[in-house]
Design an enzyme around this catalytic site. Sequence first.
Site, PDB file in Angstrom:
ATOM      1  N   TRP A  99      67.040 -57.679   6.317  1.00 24.41           N
ATOM      2  CA  TRP A  99      66.070 -57.163   5.346  1.00 24.41           C
ATOM      3  C   TRP A  99      66.345 -55.695   5.034  1.00 24.41           C
ATOM      4  O   TRP A  99      66.184 -55.263   3.878  1.00 24.41           O
ATOM      5  CB  TRP A  99      64.655 -57.368   5.875  1.00 24.41           C
ATOM      6  CG  TRP A  99      64.423 -58.803   6.241  1.00 24.41           C
ATOM      7  CD1 TRP A  99      64.189 -59.321   7.480  1.00 24.41           C
ATOM      8  CD2 TRP A  99      64.474 -59.936   5.350  1.00 24.41           C
ATOM      9  NE1 TRP A  99      64.083 -60.686   7.418  1.00 24.41           N
ATOM     10  CE2 TRP A  99      64.250 -61.090   6.141  1.00 24.41           C
ATOM     11  CE3 TRP A  99      64.678 -60.077   3.981  1.00 24.41           C
ATOM     12  CZ2 TRP A  99      64.229 -62.370   5.590  1.00 24.41           C
ATOM     13  CZ3 TRP A  99      64.667 -61.353   3.430  1.00 24.41           C
ATOM     14  CH2 TRP A  99      64.441 -62.479   4.233  1.00 24.41           C
ATOM     15  N   ASP A 166      59.174 -50.618   6.161  1.00 19.76           N
ATOM     16  CA  ASP A 166      58.846 -52.031   5.985  1.00 19.76           C
ATOM     17  C   ASP A 166      58.310 -52.519   7.324  1.00 19.76           C
ATOM     18  O   ASP A 166      59.053 -52.666   8.283  1.00 19.76           O
ATOM     19  CB  ASP A 166      60.109 -52.802   5.580  1.00 19.76           C
ATOM     20  CG  ASP A 166      59.892 -54.314   5.503  1.00 19.76           C
ATOM     21  OD1 ASP A 166      58.756 -54.778   5.755  1.00 19.76           O
ATOM     22  OD2 ASP A 166      60.864 -55.031   5.184  1.00 19.76           O
ATOM     23  N   LYS A 190      52.859 -62.696   8.318  1.00 19.30           N
ATOM     24  CA  LYS A 190      53.202 -62.643   9.742  1.00 19.30           C
ATOM     25  C   LYS A 190      51.960 -62.365  10.581  1.00 19.30           C
ATOM     26  O   LYS A 190      51.515 -63.197  11.346  1.00 19.30           O
ATOM     27  CB  LYS A 190      54.240 -61.544  10.004  1.00 19.30           C
ATOM     28  CG  LYS A 190      55.382 -61.475   9.020  1.00 19.30           C
ATOM     29  CD  LYS A 190      56.385 -62.585   9.180  1.00 19.30           C
ATOM     30  CE  LYS A 190      57.589 -62.348   8.274  1.00 19.30           C
ATOM     31  NZ  LYS A 190      58.591 -63.414   8.372  1.00 19.30           N
TER      32      LYS A 190
END
Length: 355
Positions: A99, A166, A190
């Site tokens: 990511w 992030d 999440k």
Amino acid sequence: MKKYNFNAGPSMLPREVIENTAKQILDFNGDGLSLMEISHRAKNFQPVVDEAEALIKELLQIPEGYSVIFLGGGASLQFCQVPYNFLIKKAAYLNTGTWAKKAMKEAKLFGEVVEVASSADANYTFIPKGYEVPSDADYLHITTNNTIYGTEIREDLDVCVPLIADMSSDIFSRPIDVSKYDCIYAGAQKNLAMAGVTVIILKNDKLGKAPRQIPTMLNYITHVEKGSMFNTPPVVPIYSALENLRWLKAHGGVEAMDKLAHERAEIVYGEIDRNKLFKGTVVEEDRSLMNICFVMNEEYAELEKPFFEFATERGMVGIKGHRSVGGFRASCYNAQTIEGVNALVKAMQDFEKQH
């Protein structure tokens, strides 16, 4: 058979969050309409957004001068929205996984990108340390938890430039010092809600500095000024986030989640280190508390599929590791219970006895 959800995302949510959201989907606030069909402009939905925002600020102790907004598009949209709004000439990125690499790729469309450090050569099995951040960088971007590889930065870094993070897969799992960040973003699927909404925390006085025209929808100022209501927001995911934020507060907030995260990780990593069949995939000091990755020891490699089948028969769901790593991944987000990790450990122990 009871199921134990170890999916990496969309992930496990507290049962009461699911049930309370389901009730509102059938009949929102007793008005005879579903949460799925009301207008985001409805007078009884604005309080949902207001309370969710207030709880985020309370739980994370967000100081004055910051805004919280709710957008769609996931973290992947933020990979380009961040540099669109914050990159002036040069940005620094710490490459700790898939990511982070994707975020770097998007940033290169808007200016110079400096990779300050990377653990790619070691298949991202550690968090780089001792790197230098250019003092003229507009910001340093980090990915605090790496779901695929099982590494985590569980501290707020002190750097000489603005910090952007992030936090998609570990936000609300520990206290954070928001004042150290200019921007924090997190896909909700999440630790916060069902998939479909992204939470962005922004330092207000850092907005509007980019030397470019920004499309209306991609300009953070648009959504700050309109209170996340510039266009139709993801109503049901925002409501599920509200229910989860209420659950978080009722269960002790981020301090309690931090304690529980360490307890779960100690149980699972303790078994990985003890059990002769398994081994962890990352260096010990960088092990993620959210995504616990492990593989079979080399001499037992042929037992990978049999163990997966054995654990599945015991009710373990979603423990197969990402193809980049192989093996297994036990995702232990906030809603994961001690009962769940103990069930996984029992499966590992019973499989060891058979082999």
